[in-house]
Design a protein around this motif. Structure first.
Motif, PDB file in Angstrom:
ATOM      1  N   GLU A 300     -18.546   3.890 -13.849  1.00  0.00           N
ATOM      2  CA  GLU A 300     -17.189   3.784 -14.383  1.00  0.00           C
ATOM      3  C   GLU A 300     -16.511   2.480 -13.976  1.00  0.00           C
ATOM      4  O   GLU A 300     -15.337   2.257 -14.290  1.00  0.00           O
ATOM      5  CB  GLU A 300     -16.353   4.980 -13.905  1.00  0.00           C
ATOM      6  CG  GLU A 300     -16.856   6.321 -14.424  1.00  0.00           C
ATOM      7  CD  GLU A 300     -16.017   7.485 -13.916  1.00  0.00           C
ATOM      8  OE1 GLU A 300     -14.834   7.241 -13.569  1.00  0.00           O
ATOM      9  OE2 GLU A 300     -16.532   8.613 -13.874  1.00  0.00           O
ATOM     10  N   LYS A 301     -17.260   1.636 -13.275  1.00  0.00           N
ATOM     11  CA  LYS A 301     -16.781   0.320 -12.844  1.00  0.00           C
ATOM     12  C   LYS A 301     -15.506   0.424 -12.017  1.00  0.00           C
ATOM     13  O   LYS A 301     -14.545  -0.332 -12.196  1.00  0.00           O
ATOM     14  CB  LYS A 301     -16.575  -0.607 -14.051  1.00  0.00           C
ATOM     15  CG  LYS A 301     -17.868  -0.904 -14.807  1.00  0.00           C
ATOM     16  CD  LYS A 301     -17.662  -1.900 -15.926  1.00  0.00           C
ATOM     17  CE  LYS A 301     -18.991  -2.211 -16.616  1.00  0.00           C
ATOM     18  NZ  LYS A 301     -18.829  -3.172 -17.742  1.00  0.00           N
ATOM     19  N   VAL A 302     -15.502   1.410 -11.107  1.00  0.00           N
ATOM     20  CA  VAL A 302     -14.408   1.560 -10.153  1.00  0.00           C
ATOM     21  C   VAL A 302     -14.760   0.737  -8.922  1.00  0.00           C
ATOM     22  O   VAL A 302     -15.769   0.995  -8.262  1.00  0.00           O
ATOM     23  CB  VAL A 302     -14.185   3.038  -9.770  1.00  0.00           C
ATOM     24  CG1 VAL A 302     -13.061   3.155  -8.747  1.00  0.00           C
ATOM     25  CG2 VAL A 302     -13.877   3.861 -11.004  1.00  0.00           C
ATOM     26  N   SER A 303     -13.973  -0.253  -8.608  1.00  0.00           N
ATOM     27  CA  SER A 303     -14.312  -1.183  -7.535  1.00  0.00           C
ATOM     28  C   SER A 303     -13.960  -0.631  -6.160  1.00  0.00           C
ATOM     29  O   SER A 303     -13.132   0.280  -6.022  1.00  0.00           O
ATOM     30  CB  SER A 303     -13.568  -2.513  -7.739  1.00  0.00           C
ATOM     31  OG  SER A 303     -12.172  -2.331  -7.535  1.00  0.00           O
ATOM     32  N   ARG A 304     -14.593  -1.198  -5.142  1.00  0.00           N
ATOM     33  CA  ARG A 304     -14.254  -0.851  -3.765  1.00  0.00           C
ATOM     34  C   ARG A 304     -12.779  -1.130  -3.487  1.00  0.00           C
ATOM     35  O   ARG A 304     -12.091  -0.337  -2.841  1.00  0.00           O
ATOM     36  CB  ARG A 304     -15.113  -1.666  -2.795  1.00  0.00           C
ATOM     37  CG  ARG A 304     -16.563  -1.240  -2.658  1.00  0.00           C
ATOM     38  CD  ARG A 304     -17.244  -2.128  -1.627  1.00  0.00           C
ATOM     39  NE  ARG A 304     -18.567  -1.654  -1.255  1.00  0.00           N
ATOM     40  CZ  ARG A 304     -19.674  -2.011  -1.855  1.00  0.00           C
ATOM     41  NH1 ARG A 304     -19.611  -2.849  -2.887  1.00  0.00           N
ATOM     42  NH2 ARG A 304     -20.859  -1.551  -1.460  1.00  0.00           N
ATOM     43  N   ASN A 305     -12.315  -2.267  -3.969  1.00  0.00           N
ATOM     44  CA  ASN A 305     -10.933  -2.659  -3.685  1.00  0.00           C
ATOM     45  C   ASN A 305      -9.931  -1.663  -4.240  1.00  0.00           C
ATOM     46  O   ASN A 305      -8.935  -1.336  -3.592  1.00  0.00           O
ATOM     47  CB  ASN A 305     -10.653  -4.054  -4.255  1.00  0.00           C
ATOM     48  CG  ASN A 305     -11.395  -5.146  -3.490  1.00  0.00           C
ATOM     49  OD1 ASN A 305     -11.770  -4.956  -2.333  1.00  0.00           O
ATOM     50  ND2 ASN A 305     -11.609  -6.276  -4.124  1.00  0.00           N
ATOM     51  N   SER A 306     -10.173  -1.183  -5.451  1.00  0.00           N
ATOM     52  CA  SER A 306      -9.230  -0.228  -6.052  1.00  0.00           C
ATOM     53  C   SER A 306      -9.255   1.108  -5.299  1.00  0.00           C
ATOM     54  O   SER A 306      -8.210   1.742  -5.109  1.00  0.00           O
ATOM     55  CB  SER A 306      -9.552  -0.021  -7.532  1.00  0.00           C
ATOM     56  OG  SER A 306     -10.847   0.551  -7.698  1.00  0.00           O
ATOM     57  N   LEU A 307     -10.438   1.532  -4.840  1.00  0.00           N
ATOM     58  CA  LEU A 307     -10.532   2.773  -4.072  1.00  0.00           C
ATOM     59  C   LEU A 307      -9.793   2.640  -2.736  1.00  0.00           C
ATOM     60  O   LEU A 307      -9.053   3.546  -2.326  1.00  0.00           O
ATOM     61  CB  LEU A 307     -11.995   3.127  -3.818  1.00  0.00           C
ATOM     62  CG  LEU A 307     -12.814   3.582  -5.036  1.00  0.00           C
ATOM     63  CD1 LEU A 307     -14.291   3.679  -4.676  1.00  0.00           C
ATOM     64  CD2 LEU A 307     -12.305   4.912  -5.559  1.00  0.00           C
ATOM     65  N   LEU A 308      -9.974   1.504  -2.071  1.00  0.00           N
ATOM     66  CA  LEU A 308      -9.323   1.308  -0.778  1.00  0.00           C
ATOM     67  C   LEU A 308      -7.811   1.208  -0.926  1.00  0.00           C
ATOM     68  O   LEU A 308      -7.053   1.748  -0.108  1.00  0.00           O
ATOM     69  CB  LEU A 308      -9.877   0.050  -0.098  1.00  0.00           C
ATOM     70  CG  LEU A 308     -11.330   0.140   0.366  1.00  0.00           C
ATOM     71  CD1 LEU A 308     -11.814  -1.195   0.887  1.00  0.00           C
ATOM     72  CD2 LEU A 308     -11.485   1.217   1.438  1.00  0.00           C
ATOM     73  N   GLN A 309      -7.365   0.520  -1.979  1.00  0.00           N
ATOM     74  CA  GLN A 309      -5.923   0.415  -2.191  1.00  0.00           C
ATOM     75  C   GLN A 309      -5.309   1.776  -2.483  1.00  0.00           C
ATOM     76  O   GLN A 309      -4.211   2.092  -2.003  1.00  0.00           O
ATOM     77  CB  GLN A 309      -5.635  -0.551  -3.345  1.00  0.00           C
ATOM     78  CG  GLN A 309      -4.150  -0.849  -3.544  1.00  0.00           C
ATOM     79  CD  GLN A 309      -3.504  -1.424  -2.297  1.00  0.00           C
ATOM     80  OE1 GLN A 309      -3.956  -2.429  -1.758  1.00  0.00           O
ATOM     81  NE2 GLN A 309      -2.432  -0.794  -1.821  1.00  0.00           N
ATOM     82  N   ALA A 310      -6.027   2.596  -3.243  1.00  0.00           N
ATOM     83  CA  ALA A 310      -5.529   3.944  -3.543  1.00  0.00           C
ATOM     84  C   ALA A 310      -5.421   4.777  -2.260  1.00  0.00           C
ATOM     85  O   ALA A 310      -4.453   5.527  -2.084  1.00  0.00           O
ATOM     86  CB  ALA A 310      -6.448   4.621  -4.547  1.00  0.00           C
ATOM     87  N   LEU A 311      -6.397   4.624  -1.346  1.00  0.00           N
ATOM     88  CA  LEU A 311      -6.337   5.361  -0.084  1.00  0.00           C
ATOM     89  C   LEU A 311      -5.201   4.850   0.806  1.00  0.00           C
ATOM     90  O   LEU A 311      -4.518   5.647   1.462  1.00  0.00           O
ATOM     91  CB  LEU A 311      -7.671   5.251   0.655  1.00  0.00           C
ATOM     92  CG  LEU A 311      -8.815   6.088   0.090  1.00  0.00           C
ATOM     93  CD1 LEU A 311     -10.120   5.773   0.825  1.00  0.00           C
ATOM     94  CD2 LEU A 311      -8.516   7.560   0.196  1.00  0.00           C
ATOM     95  N   LEU A 312      -4.989   3.550   0.826  1.00  0.00           N
ATOM     96  CA  LEU A 312      -3.894   2.984   1.605  1.00  0.00           C
ATOM     97  C   LEU A 312      -2.540   3.516   1.105  1.00  0.00           C
ATOM     98  O   LEU A 312      -1.624   3.754   1.893  1.00  0.00           O
ATOM     99  CB  LEU A 312      -3.915   1.470   1.547  1.00  0.00           C
ATOM    100  CG  LEU A 312      -4.964   0.761   2.419  1.00  0.00           C
ATOM    101  CD1 LEU A 312      -5.072  -0.715   2.055  1.00  0.00           C
ATOM    102  CD2 LEU A 312      -4.611   0.916   3.886  1.00  0.00           C
ATOM    103  N   ASP A 313      -2.450   3.694  -0.216  1.00  0.00           N
ATOM    104  CA  ASP A 313      -1.215   4.226  -0.794  1.00  0.00           C
ATOM    105  C   ASP A 313      -1.048   5.724  -0.517  1.00  0.00           C
ATOM    106  O   ASP A 313       0.069   6.225  -0.400  1.00  0.00           O
ATOM    107  CB  ASP A 313      -1.180   3.975  -2.308  1.00  0.00           C
ATOM    108  CG  ASP A 313      -1.102   2.483  -2.657  1.00  0.00           C
ATOM    109  OD1 ASP A 313      -0.660   1.696  -1.790  1.00  0.00           O
ATOM    110  OD2 ASP A 313      -1.493   2.112  -3.780  1.00  0.00           O
ATOM    111  N   ALA A 314      -2.205   6.423  -0.403  1.00  0.00           N
ATOM    112  CA  ALA A 314      -2.144   7.888  -0.275  1.00  0.00           C
ATOM    113  C   ALA A 314      -1.892   8.355   1.156  1.00  0.00           C
ATOM    114  O   ALA A 314      -1.218   9.360   1.382  1.00  0.00           O
ATOM    115  CB  ALA A 314      -3.449   8.507  -0.791  1.00  0.00           C
TER     116      ALA A 314
END
Length: 318
Positions: A300-314
Motif C-alpha cells: 500500500e506504499k505506506v512509508s515508515r515516516n508516515s507510520l512514525l508520525q501517526a504514532l507520535l500524534d497518537a
C-alpha cells in the motif's frame, strides 16, 4: 556546563560550510555529543560527505575515510596479521577503524560480510583479529553515508547493524533559496570547503559527553519514551486503522537512543533539561531504521515516516 559554549560554537561554524542542511548538522553534533553512530541516507550531491568532513575538521581527532566497494574485504577495515620475515613472526597492522572519526562512504555498496565487520567495533568499541581483542579510541564514531536502495549496486544493511546506529537521517533537496545561495557562492569563487573555523579537542568532546549525561530527563518523559517505543510493537492499540502495518517494532535500544539523543539535543539548545520538543525532534531519526513495515504496508506504499508520525500524534505527551 563549561564546554557547552564551545560545542554550540562548533555547530554554528558548520553553517558557514554547509548551506541548506541545518537538520543534518544538528544530528551530526548530536551524534558527537551522545557518542553514537549515524547513518546518513540521500541521493548523491546532497553534501553528505562534505558535512562529515566539516565536522571532522572541527575536532582535533584522527579522521579516516573508507570508500566502500563490492570488492572490499573485512581485513581492509579491521587490519590483519602480517608476517615479518626478519623477525620470523607475525605483527598486527591496524586497519582504518582504529581512527577516532570514521567516514564509511557509501556503506551499502559493500556486501554484508564486510558490513558485519563493523558490528563489534560499533557496539563494543573493540576489534578482535587473530584471537586478540584490541580497544578502539574513546571518541570512536562511525558516520556512514548510504545511497537509496533503489540505486544500482547497493545492498541492504543487516538489521543487526542498523540497530547499532543511533540515528538514521534522511536528506532531502535544499530549498530553491538555499540552492541559489550555493550557486552564488560557487560563482563568486567562494565554494564551501570542509575546514571548520572552530576547533575543539578530543578532551573537550569527551567532557561535553559527560555533561550531556547529566542533563535532567524527568521520569514522566522517560515513561513517555518507553511508551512511544512500545507503540511501534503494538500499533493496533494506538492506531486500529493501521493494524498489521509494522511487522517488527523497535528494540529497547531505541529507548536508549531517544533518551541519549534528546539529552544531546537539549544540550545543543543551551538547556540543562529535556522537554517534549527535544524528544519529538529526534524520535523519528531514532526509530526509522529500527522498524520493519509489513508486506501490506509495502504493497500500500505506506512509508515508515508516515507510520512514525501517526504514532507520535497518537501517543499523548505528558
Amino acid at each position: 556546563m563549561l564546554n557547552q559554549p564551545k560545542i554550540i560554537a562548533l555547530r554554528q561554524s558548520l553553517e558557514t560550510i554547509i548551506v541548506g542542511q541545518s537538520a543534518l548538522l544538528d544530528r551530526l553534533v548530536i551524534g558527537l555529543l551522545a557518542g553514537g553512530h549515524l547513518l546518513l541516507e540521500g541521493l548523491p550531491g546532497l553534501a553528505k560527505t562534505t558535512a562529515v568532513k566539516a565536522l571532522a575538521s572541527g575536532v582535533h581527532a584522527r579522521f579516516q575515510r573508507i570508500q566502500f566497494t563490492p570488492d572490499l574485504l573485512p581485513g581492509d577495515l579491521t587490519g590483519t596479521d602480517i608476517y615479518n620475515p626478519q623477525a620470523g613472526s607475525f605483527c598486527f597492522v591496524e586497519g582504518p577503524l582504529f581512527h577516532e572519526i570514521i567516514l564509511a562512504d557509501e556503506i551499502n555498496r559493500a556486501p554484508a560480510k564486510v558490513q558485519s565487520a563493523l558490528l563489534e567495533a560499533m557496539q563494543e568499541q573493540q576489534i578482535t583479529v587473530g584471537g586478540v581483542t584490541r580497544p578502539l579510541p574513546p571518541l570512536f564514531m562511525v558516520l556512514a553515508t548510504q545511497n537509496p536502495l533503489e540505486q544500482a549496486g547497493t545492498y541492504p544493511l543487516p538489521e543487526a547493524q542498523l540497530d547499532r546506529f543511533l540515528l538514521h537521517v534522511e536528506l532531502t533537496y535544499p530549498s530553491a533559496e538555499d540552492e541559489l545561495r550555493i550557486l552564488q557562492r560557487d560563482r563568486m569563487g567562494h565554494a564551501a570547503g570542509t575546514e571548520s573555523g572552530i576547533k575543539v579537542d578530543v578532551q573537550t568532546v569527551l567532557a561535553a559527553r559527560a555533561e550531556v549525561r547529566k542533563i535532567h530527563l524527568d521520569s514522566e518523559l522517560e515513561r513517555y519514551i518507553v511508551t512511544l517505543v512500545g507503540a511501534t510493537r503494538d500499533i493496533a492499540h494506538w492506531l486500529p486503522e493501521q493494524a498489521g502495518m509494522i511487522e517488527v517494532g523497535a528494540s529497547p535500544r531505541a529507548s536508549l537512543a531517544i533518551a541519549h539523543a534528546a539529552c544531546a539535543h537539549a544540550y545543543l539548545q543551551g538547556r540543562e533539561y529535556v522537554i517534549p520538543d527535544d524528544i519529538h525532534a529526534i524520535a523519528a531519526d531514532c526509530l526509522r531504521h529500527r522498524i520493519i513495515p509489513s508486506f501490506n504496508a509495502r504493497m500500500e506504499k505506506v512509508s515508515r515516516n508516515s507510520l512514525l508520525q501517526a504514532l507520535l500524534d497518537a501517543v499523548a505527551v505528558p
